[in-house]
Design a protein around this motif. Structure first.
Motif, short mmCIF file in Angstrom:
data_model
loop_
_atom_site.label_atom_id
_atom_site.label_comp_id
_atom_site.label_asym_id
_atom_site.label_seq_id
_atom_site.Cartn_x
_atom_site.Cartn_y
_atom_site.Cartn_z
N LEU A 100 -9.45 1.84 -2.95
CA LEU A 100 -9.09 2.64 -4.39
C LEU A 100 -10.50 3.04 -4.56
O LEU A 100 -10.59 4.23 -4.88
N ALA A 101 -11.42 1.98 -4.47
CA ALA A 101 -12.85 2.39 -4.79
C ALA A 101 -13.48 3.31 -4.19
O ALA A 101 -14.51 3.89 -4.28
N ASP B 10 -4.83 -7.65 -2.68
CA ASP B 10 -5.10 -6.98 -3.96
C ASP B 10 -6.63 -6.42 -3.85
O ASP B 10 -6.97 -5.34 -4.38
N ALA B 11 -7.65 -7.42 -3.14
CA ALA B 11 -8.88 -6.91 -3.24
C ALA B 11 -8.97 -5.97 -1.94
O ALA B 11 -9.93 -4.93 -2.25
N GLU C 198 -6.92 -3.50 -1.70
CA GLU C 198 -6.24 -2.12 -2.46
C GLU C 198 -7.47 -1.84 -3.21
O GLU C 198 -7.52 -0.50 -3.17
N ALA C 199 -7.76 -2.82 -3.88
CA ALA C 199 -8.93 -2.50 -5.07
C ALA C 199 -10.16 -1.78 -4.23
O ALA C 199 -10.61 -0.74 -4.60
N ALA C 200 -10.64 -2.24 -3.05
CA ALA C 200 -11.54 -1.80 -2.31
C ALA C 200 -11.44 -0.40 -1.74
O ALA C 200 -12.27 0.22 -1.81
N ASN D 163 0.84 -1.20 0.02
CA ASN D 163 -0.25 -0.02 0.18
C ASN D 163 0.73 1.37 0.02
O ASN D 163 0.36 2.22 -0.02
N SER E 132 -14.00 -1.13 3.16
CA SER E 132 -14.53 -2.57 3.22
C SER E 132 -15.67 -2.52 4.33
O SER E 132 -15.97 -3.44 4.89
N SER F 186 -3.78 -12.39 -3.03
CA SER F 186 -5.06 -12.02 -3.61
C SER F 186 -6.20 -11.06 -2.65
O SER F 186 -6.49 -10.21 -2.94
#
Lengths: 331, 248, 294
Positions: free
Chosen positions: C285-286, C278-279, C281-283, C165, C290, C275
């Motif tokens: 960034l969105a 990555d999930a 980080e994606a969350a 991150n 979470s 994984s």
């Protein structure tokens, strides 16, 4: 960092939505007493002409009754008190509790029971190993450790209160006493309602389930309480395992008798069912726990996966279904 | 992407641009002088504790756990009233430059003084209630945030209290009084006033003043603080009521 | 620390022997793992990792400093762990000191490689700005929020996630500075360099109870251990560190066996962690993170 306590579950988006819907439905279904909730220092409306008894959680300020706790206002005749919802354990005489010995003192044991103070179990409130009713002698005092020692888990009943507010326990009946093979779980005490029965022998599983009113739950291998004699410490002694019948009983590395894998499996399933219900904040009743355990078997869910997000969501949904059908039967 | 606000060099440069006695000076986050940061409060953040609360005031983030009442250690003398034990810790990553938290060694005792007046110690004799505060991010007005959050956590734990304790502080910079100072405003303040207040009982449990003040100034600053505390008290009360009704 | 009764201890040991632990796991199973990144906005990188009830936070802060004169081409990394009293009242006022020091030292050994810099999880030469003059100092702070065993593995996973991150700003060094002066540096607000964390190892602690070893022990299970070995393995299957903890002696063959068991477990754990990271980080960034506010 803004956290809901259910954050400990790894919910994906759909699961999150399902769970929130289920919890929302449960809230709508259960009778809400939002009108009577108070926070600290809120005024409690009372009819002063009737005279009022200020109970637990209230105090007086300028002639007004004011709350000192957050919770729901309960009124019983003239008594007004505040009941906290996530309450600490409130002992009553006759409660069945499970506790852990933290100290062996002169003529008594001190037990930790998830209460603000430790409880006391007098030597005189305990059956002697030989089962004879007699006065406790000095030898008995010295041999206290042979009955219970530090860290032992014990089931007992609340006998009364001492003058300083701590509890007195008794364990005279045969169903009370030391608990051996199994695991102890801690849940918030308000999830356990007082019922007639707190001991449950789950016959299909060969498991004893004890729901202590103080929030300690014991799940262990079933123990036959035979006539009058306290079980000695037979747990891990090297037994004469020369019996040929013992090939069906697994043996540990030191030759001691291990629990059968099936019983262990059942204990773990029941324990996980308790954990799931506790995380979701549902009341713990034997029926509920057995339901959850059966559901996991019928759904083919691995024991360890019971602690995963999917089973939590399914359990919540099942509870919604159950409450709805109860309502339909009533209404 | 994490925004970089933690380079020793950069902080230095910012400090040099001190707001002077300039009437057109505007606070860096656009607030009015008498405007507090919005508060985000949540109880029940830590399940292992008897009660807990999490609070965010702008970039100041605090979590408080309450344990107990539990048996006091045997070494303590028998006491007819309960004991309140307070402990304030700063996470190592809470400040922009590490190691800055040594200024705050007295926060634990100040928290104790602020809460003592509100807790009914007689309701848990012979036992101890532990209050552990952890500052996750230090963004200014840390002690008031800790006090308010601790009072919420005590209510969440079901400890009897006369009233909630809300706290606010005012900084004096030049001729202006600004309420709820952020970290960079605190760094260049001429004086400060911190108040811990019970909004319903209208009693001050703690008051600390630093710097040189005229009496009139003190009155003005105190009024500002009490007003802010009353408003914060309402927000705290709403938060607790919501928590109660959602768990019915 | 609450003790356990003889019956409970037997239950735990028996479970481990029979490959059915108290929560239904097998010996090589981890508890459900939850990862969130970017939880500390004011740090360069941060992550929060939960293994069941064990909850830890790691944050990475980068500050400009002078490199060690003995190693002018490299930056510096310091790892420090703090056990908060919110985790357990026993950690109050220095009660967690010993545990913190032990964890900090273990993490440093596993992540920082040999003296020459070979095998380090973090490539220290990538932290260099101007040889001999200016480098990045990385301060990695771990915080134990709640403890139910296996703190070391959780902290290592949190550090790996936090480093993923982390964004180190690009630095332009002013040219023409004389060799004796401190050069002008211009820190970019816009451009960031992400770390390559594929070399960052994970730590797998194998706790020996009786004859068998388990991964991801809970506090109760740890209380029954005779000893434990923590093995640090990277994604290439190489061992980057090994620490034996706990009292009882172990035969050398047992330790080697534990090492291969750790490498075997890491083949499942590293892809899982990657994984999850990555999930997370994606969350983040969105923008929703979470969690959901009611």
């Amino acid at each position: 960092m803004r956290d809901l306590h259910l954050q400990q579950l790894r919910l994906n988006q759909t699961q999150r939505v399902r769970l929130q819907t289920a919890l929302q439905k449960l809230q709508d279904v259960s009778p809400s007493s939002a009108a009577a909730t108070v926070a600290v220092a809120d005024n409690i409306p009372v009819n002063h002409e009737d005279g009022v008894l200020k109970g637990h959680g209230t105090s007086e300020l300028d002639g007004q009754v004011v709350a000192t706790l957050c919770g729901v206002v309960e009124r019983v005749n003239k008594l007004v008190y505040v009941r906290t919802l996530r309450a600490r354990y409130k002992p009553e005489i006759g409660d069945i509790i499970v506790g852990r010995v933290i100290e062996v003192a002169t003529k008594h044991w001190r037990l930790e029971i998830n209460f603000s103070q430790d409880a006391v179990l007098m030597l005189s409130s305990m059956n002697l190993p030989d089962g004879i009713q007699r006065r406790r002698t000095a030898t008995d005092e010295l041999n206290m450790r042979s009955i219970f020692e530090e860290n032992d888990v014990i089931c007992a009943e609340v006998r009364g209160f001492q003058h300083d507010g701590s509890l007195h326990l008794q364990a005279r009946s045969l169903k009370y006493g030391k608990l051996k093979s199994g695991q102890l779980l801690t849940v918030p005490p308000y999830l356990i309602k007082r019922r007639k029965q707190h001991f449950h022998h789950l016959e299909n599983y060969g498991v004893d389930l004890i729901l202590g009113c103080n929030g300690f739950i014991w799940i262990g291998e079933h123990v036959e309480t035979s006539n009058g004699v306290m079980e000695g410490d037979g747990g891990n002694k090297v037994e004469e395992s020369n019996e040929s019948s013992s090939h069906s009983v697994p043996l540990g590395e030191k030759g001691q008798r291990l629990m059968s894998l099936e019983t262990r499996q059942h204990i773990c399933q029941i324990a996980n069912a308790v954990r799931v219900l506790s995380t979701l904040g549902f009341s713990l009743t034997t029926e509920g726990i057995l339901e959850a355990a059966k559901a996991s078997i019928s759904l083919g869910i691995n024991t360890k996966d019971m602690l995963g997000a999917e089973f939590h969501v399914q359990t919540a949904e099942r509870e919604v279904g159950r409450r709805m059908s109860l309502l339909r039967k009533k209404g | 992407m994490a925004s970089p606000a933690s380079y020793a060099l950069r902080r230095h440069q910012q400090q040099r641009r001190r707001p002077l006695q300039d009437d057109n000076w505007v606070r860096s986050d656009g607030r009015g002088f008498h405007q507090c940061r919005p508060a985000f409060l949540r109880t029940g953040a830590a399940r292992a504790a008897s009660g807990s609360a999490y609070a965010e005031f702008g970039s100041t983030k605090v979590i408080v756990s309450v344990f107990g009442p539990r048996e006091s250690k045997k070494a303590m003398k028998y006491s007819g009233i309960g004991r309140l034990n307070c402990n304030v810790n700063f996470a190592t990553f809470s400040t922009a430059t590490r190691g800055q938290e040594s200024d705050h060694k007295d926060f634990s005792s100040m928290l104790h003084k602020a809460l003592e007046g509100a807790v009914l110690l007689e309701s848990f004799p012979k036992t101890t209630v532990d209050v552990f505060a952890l500052v996750l991010e230090s963004g200014g007005s840390d002690l008031p945030a800790v006090i308010s959050c601790a009072s919420l956590a005590l209510a969440d734990a079901g400890i009897m209290m006369y009233d909630l304790v809300a706290s606010a502080s005012v900084s004096c910079i030049g001729n202006s009084l600004i309420i709820d100072p952020a970290a960079e405003e605190e760094d260049c303040q001429d004086g400060s006033l911190t108040v811990a207040f019970m909004p319903s009982r209208r009693e001050i449990t703690q008051l600390t003043l630093t710097g040189e003040w005229s009496t009139g100034r003190i009155h003005e600053a105190t009024e500002l603080c009490l007003d802010a505390c009353s408003k914060l008290g309402e927000i705290m009360r709403t938060c607790l009521k919501q928590a109660v009704s959602s768990s019915t | 620390m609450v003790g356990l009764s003889a019956g409970e201890k037997n239950f735990i040991r028996g479970g481990i022997e029979q490959d059915l632990r108290a929560d239904g796991r097998q010996r090589q199973d981890f508890r459900p793992i939850l990862i969130e990144t970017g939880v500390i906005p004011q740090a360069n990188g941060s992550a929060r990792v939960r293994f069941g009830a064990t909850d830890v936070i790691a944050s990475v802060k980068a500050e400009l400093g002078k490199p060690n004169p003995l190693q002018p081409g490299r930056g510096k990394v310091a790892i420090y762990v703090d056990c908060s009293p919110t985790a357990a009242p026993a950690f109050e006022r220095g009660g967690g000191e010993e545990l913190s020091t032990e964890l900090s030292a273990a993490l440093q050994k596993c992540l920082l490689g040999g003296k020459s810099g070979a095998g380090a999880g973090i490539d220290l030469s990538s932290l260099m700005v101007l040889e001999g003059k200016v480098c990045w100092d990385l301060y990695i702070d771990g915080l134990v929020v709640s403890s139910d065993g296996n703190l070391l593995d959780a902290l290592a996973a949190a550090i790996k996630a936090a480093l993923t991150n982390t964004g180190i700003p690009k630095v332009d060094v002013g040219v023409g500075a004389s060799p004796d002066e401190q050069p002008e540096v211009n820190i970019s607000d816009e451009e960031f360099l992400q770390f390559d964390t594929s070399a960052v190892p994970v730590i797998i602690t194998l706790t020996k109870v009786g004859r068998e070893y388990i991964v991801d022990a809970t506090s109760d299970e740890e209380s029954q251990m005779s000893s434990a070995v923590s093995v640090s393995v990277n994604s290439h299957g190489k061992v980057c560190g090994l620490i034996k903890r706990g009292g009882a002696g172990l035969d050398a063959s047992v330790i080697l066996d534990m090492v291969s068991a750790a490498r075997h477990v890491s083949q499942k754990l590293i892809p899982l962690l990657d994984s999850e990271i990555d999930a997370a980080e994606a969350a983040s960034l969105a923008g929703q993170g979470s969690d959901v506010d009611p």
